[in-house]
Design a protein around this motif. Structure first.
Motif, mmCIF file in Angstrom:
data_model
loop_
_atom_site.group_PDB
_atom_site.id
_atom_site.type_symbol
_atom_site.label_atom_id
_atom_site.label_comp_id
_atom_site.label_asym_id
_atom_site.label_seq_id
_atom_site.Cartn_x
_atom_site.Cartn_y
_atom_site.Cartn_z
ATOM 1 N N TRP A 58 4.907 -1.750 -0.768
ATOM 2 C CA TRP A 58 4.339 -1.792 0.217
ATOM 3 C C TRP A 58 4.742 -3.023 0.951
ATOM 4 O O TRP A 58 4.510 -3.264 2.085
ATOM 5 C CB TRP A 58 2.877 -1.618 0.439
ATOM 6 N N SER A 59 5.107 -4.015 0.344
ATOM 7 C CA SER A 59 5.526 -5.247 1.022
ATOM 8 C C SER A 59 6.828 -5.097 1.231
ATOM 9 O O SER A 59 7.666 -6.136 2.053
ATOM 10 C CB SER A 59 5.186 -6.627 0.185
ATOM 11 N N TYR A 659 5.721 -7.886 13.153
ATOM 12 C CA TYR A 659 4.475 -8.096 12.363
ATOM 13 C C TYR A 659 3.472 -6.990 12.492
ATOM 14 O O TYR A 659 2.870 -6.526 11.782
ATOM 15 C CB TYR A 659 3.889 -9.472 12.644
ATOM 16 N N THR A 662 4.322 -3.427 11.321
ATOM 17 C CA THR A 662 4.178 -3.266 10.008
ATOM 18 C C THR A 662 2.662 -3.082 9.659
ATOM 19 O O THR A 662 2.115 -2.248 9.019
ATOM 20 C CB THR A 662 4.631 -4.228 9.193
ATOM 21 N N LYS A 663 1.621 -3.721 10.416
ATOM 22 C CA LYS A 663 0.284 -3.868 10.168
ATOM 23 C C LYS A 663 -0.250 -2.589 10.626
ATOM 24 O O LYS A 663 -1.001 -1.726 10.037
ATOM 25 C CB LYS A 663 -0.102 -4.821 10.887
ATOM 26 N N GLN A 666 0.188 0.584 8.314
ATOM 27 C CA GLN A 666 -0.529 0.561 6.907
ATOM 28 C C GLN A 666 -1.320 1.723 6.694
ATOM 29 O O GLN A 666 -1.329 2.447 5.559
ATOM 30 C CB GLN A 666 -1.499 -0.744 6.759
ATOM 31 N N ASP A 670 -0.865 4.664 3.761
ATOM 32 C CA ASP A 670 -1.589 5.036 2.717
ATOM 33 C C ASP A 670 -1.955 6.519 2.908
ATOM 34 O O ASP A 670 -2.350 7.064 1.551
ATOM 35 C CB ASP A 670 -3.225 4.252 3.078
#
Lengths: 781, 70
Positions: A58-59, A659, A662-663, A666, A670
């Motif tokens: 996930w990173s 940034y 990507t946030k 999430q 999931d």
């Protein structure tokens, strides 16, 4: 869809310090891994599974996937690629036949489930009942054991010993001691509640002591769950001793309705740790009048919709957009068969809910009514359904007289079911009031995205109830209930001039405008629109939060756009044309398009700018295209329509947008979606046929962006629904004094016109009589 | 006579070149390190600033990267 594969050729791979060392060790010693471990750990028929270190993928790091061979045992990987000691599980004892078992249980309550195992189905059903899902991609699921989830498990009848033994059977390792203790302590509280509850101050004070009670300790003892003695007009909060048995004795005491929220809050894990479940015995409720409605025969609930409804329990149901939440709501109302109050976020939603009620149930016209600022209806008869917005109920200012009357009626009536759409907005203060103002036995919250960027989503546990059901998005896709979406992130490099301006300190407020108006992004967007329109005949929606960008793009590409200030008739016209006409295939939407505008025909979504990092918004936008289209046999892997929906997110590289992007992703990650990265759009040989090919055009655009005022360049602000009398809200904006007083851009200087006489100054020198005009000579002598 | 200066030859992509130029512009006169900007992707700088440029770029990249909190 399972491999989170993001290739970043030109960027360094980001590692934390321990990971870097371990990773380099692992890469070189890939061969050593197989030698080190014992033979009995290998074996079995496990396929190569691209799962590996969950946090690591996930990173976004690229990794050599050969090493991550499941045969070597996952805990080895976790200890390699995790951070610090708490990920080192190599001291857990593996059972000899671990290859046949599907799950890993860790001491901190986390459980990991392999989906490729033959026992997957049973383990999945069991885990859903006792734990909360955290992340469910294709090959590996992560769950968390929480007090709430265990409590929910015990209340459906699972016993502590059963839970522990089944977990043990399914787990690859011996269950850690901490987990066993945790399960014991969480479930032991269920049952011995009453006396301990009363000893607590808050609850003791909330109790209404009834005179002349029977039974010891002043409890009301009933023989079966069915008999409700007396006619109570207040809400009863019963603490049940036995889960489903009806012959056992039920001890109960009554609580003052105003204290209900306090009592519930006291019982949460951070205080007393007796999580409450509110359950409404609607079949035996003789006090409230019945509402004679039923589901129409053509309403066929899909299997997951039926699974999510049970017993009249309060709680939240999480279903992805397009999976049929309205049908779930209507089914709940039909099951309970009492008056129902349905809350939506805005007036358009209200109309849609009313329509859905009439579509799926046998409700008559006069039994359903809407209450919004434009429509004020009342239902006839003793019971009915009212559909309204949160704002109409929570509004604290003055209302019109008619609205006031209807509002009083709503307040005084005892509702059987409180149905809340988009329940993730409820923790906000204004919406919480709604729950306090209305009396309802059963509360059902529906949403697709149970996430907020603040931490208040946990408040929902005591405001409404626990999460009753959370759908597995991937399963729904496989079942053909929602569309199979191909998510992609398109990386657009910034042009030299735009990036130079982006870096300058004085442009800090314009950063967002600069990375949104990147000419390369514009070309990519234009290319995608052309490709999908002409070659596939798709319907495209382009989302942009930034109003300036929205206008620029729409004007340049000559497409219709809808934003906050677009009037209702114009919106309807544009949406109609979009649905039916061959010529209108693309529309541009601002934030208004995030919720509730129902556009079932769109296939493609392009996102050019977005509200910084909001996961909810990303998921809601994806929901616009999640409605399943095409025939089921075409939608399987390899079929014609395998991917029939596309979600593009255009991102300018090397800016803050990376940034935020990507946030935002999430939540979708999931749920199992993985974002493909596309770096070569538009194709390098496309020249002048796309706009902004020439440098002068780009520089002109840059100049335009830089010269627009700071407030025009920002995000759009929407007005909420209001009652008749306009909201007298104070509006805040950051401006300078001169701007507010209207003096921006005006330069002025003061000069005296000579009219004013300063105190003490004498008259100017008297004129010489000889020089006077002849007309005055006579007069003044 | 030819005057020769020893320096560092940097090849990069267009945005990073702009980043380096911007960084150079924000430093006081005595610390400026760019000797000559050759074109959009090549720059000639003083030899001892390699480490500083690398760490500045790394910090910039980190700001733009989101790490999921575990």
């Amino acid at each position: 869809m399972g491999d989170g594969d993001k290739g970043r050729p030109s960027k360094k791979i980001k590692f934390s310090k321990e990971e870097e060392h371990r990773a380099s060790v692992a890469k070189d010693d890939g061969s050593h891994l197989t030698e080190d471990l014992d033979d009995d750990i290998r074996g079995g028929t496990n396929e190569l599974c691209f799962v590996a270190a969950l946090n690591f993928i996930w990173s976004g790091s690229v990794f050599d996937l050969d090493i991550l061979d499941m045969r070597n045992g996952l805990n080895r990987l976790i200890c390699f690629f995790g951070e610090g000691k708490k990920r080192d599980f190599s001291d857990l004892e593996l059972k000899p036949d671990h290859a046949n078992r599907p799950l890993w249980a860790c001491a901190d309550g986390r459980i990991f489930l392999e989906t490729l195992s033959p026992l997957y189905k049973q383990a999945y059903d069991f885990l859903i009942a006792i734990a909360e899902p955290v992340s469910r991609p294709e090959s590996m699921h992560e769950y968390n054991l929480t007090p709430h989830s265990l409590y929910a498990a015990v209340s459906v009848g699972l016993e502590t010993e059963t839970i522990i033994s089944v977990l043990n059977k399914l787990s690859k390792t011996k269950l850690p001691k901490e987990m066993i203790n945790f399960i014991h302590s969480s479930t032991a509280n269920y049952g011995k509640v009453l006396k301990r509850l009363l000893k607590d101050d808050v609850i003791g004070r909330a109790r209404i002591s009834s005179k002349g009670t029977h039974g010891s300790d002043g409890f009301t003892i009933e023989k079966s769950a069915g008999e409700i003695e007396g006619a109570h007009d207040e809400l009863l909060n019963k603490a049940e001793l036995a889960a489903a048995a009806e012959e056992k004795e039920t001890h109960s005491f009554e609580i003052d309705p105003a204290q209900v929220e306090n009592v519930k809050q006291r019982c949460l894990p951070n205080a007393l740790n007796y999580p409450m479940l509110e359950e409404y015995d609607f079949r035996n409720d003789t006090v409230n009048p019945d509402l004679e409605i039923e589901l129409k025969p053509h309403a066929q609930p899909r299997p997951y919709q039926e699974k999510s409804l049970s017993r009249g329990r309060s709680g939240i149901i999480v279903l992805p957009c397009g999976a049929g939440k309205s049908l779930v709501g209507v089914s709940a109302a039909c099951r309970i068969r009492k008056s129902c109050l349905c809350l939506a976020t805005n007036a358009v939603s209200v109309d849609q809910w009313a329509f859905q009620f009439k579509l799926w149930s046998t409700i008559k016209e006069e039994q359903i009514c809407r209450f919004t600022s434009d429509t004020k209806e009342r239902f006839r008869g003793s019971a009915g359904v009212v559909v309204t917005t949160y704002n109409m109920i929570a509004f604290s200012g003055k209302r019109s007289e008619e609205a006031e009357k209807i509002f009083e009626e709503i307040r005084n009536r005892e509702w059987g079911l409180l149905l809340m759409d988009e329940v993730h907005v409820v923790p906000a203060d204004m919406f919480r009031k709604v729950i306090g103002l209305t009396k309802s036995h059963c509360k059902l919250g529906l949403t697709a995205t149970l996430v907020r960027e603040d931490k208040r989503i946990t408040d929902l546990n005591f405001l409404i109830g626990p999460k009753l059901y959370e759908a597995n998005w991937l399963d729904l896709v496989k079942g053909g209930f929602i569309a199979n979406v191909q998510c992609a992130e398109v990386w657009c490099p910034m042009t030299k001039e735009f990036f130079a301006e982006y870096l300058k300190k004085e442009n800090s407020k314009k950063k967002q405008a600069l990375y949104v108006m990147n000419p390369n992004k514009f070309r990519a967007c234009e290319f995608l629109i052309r490709f999908h329109e002409q070659q596939r005949g798709d319907k495209i929606i382009v989302f942009a939060d930034n109003l300036f960008a929205l206008t620029e793009y729409a004007m340049k590409l000559r497409k219709p756009m809808i934003y906050g200030a677009t009037s209702h008739p114009e919106r309807t016209k544009i949406l109609e044309a979009f649905k039916t006409s061959r010529d209108v295939n693309t529309i541009f939407l601002s934030k208004v398009g995030d919720n509730s505008i129902d556009i079932p025909e769109a296939n493609v979504i392009i996102q050019i700018s977005s509200h910084a990092g909001s996961r909810r918004q990303e998921a809601q936008r994806l929901g616009r295209i999640l409605r399943a289209k095409g025939k089921p046999q075409d939608r399987v892997a390899g079929g014609k329509e395998e991917y029939n929906a596309f979600f593009y997110s255009l991102v300018s590289t090397d800016t803050q947008e990376m940034y935020y992007s990507t946030k935002r992703q999430q939540f979708l990650i999931d749920q199992g979606y993985s974002f493909k990265v596309i770096t070569s759009l538009p194709p390098p040989n496309s020249g002048p046929e796309l706009s902004y090919y020439h440098l002068d055009d780009q520089i002109a655009l840059l100049r335009k962006v830089l010269s627009t005022g700071d407030d025009a360049i920002g995000l759009e602000k929407l007005e909420e629904d209001a009652d008749d009398i306009a909201l007298q809200k104070a509006r805040r904006s950051a401006k300078s004094m001169s701007a507010i007083s209207g003096a921006t851009g005006v330069v002025y200087m003061e000069y005296s016109t000579g009219q004013k006489k300063i105190h003490g100054q004498t008259k100017s020198t008297p004129k010489d009589p000889a020089k006077r005009h002849r007309l005055f000579k006579q007069r003044l002598g | 006579m030819v005057n020769a200066i020893k320096g560092l030859y940097i090849t990069c992509d267009i945005p990073m070149a702009q980043f380096i130029i911007n960084m150079n512009a924000s430093l006081p006169q005595s610390h400026k390190f760019i000797i000559h900007v050759l074109d959009n992707t090549h720059i000639f700088v003083h030899s001892d600033v390699a480490g500083m440029i690398k760490s500045a770029i790394a910090t910039f990249r980190e700001q733009n990267t989101y790490e999921k909190p575990s």
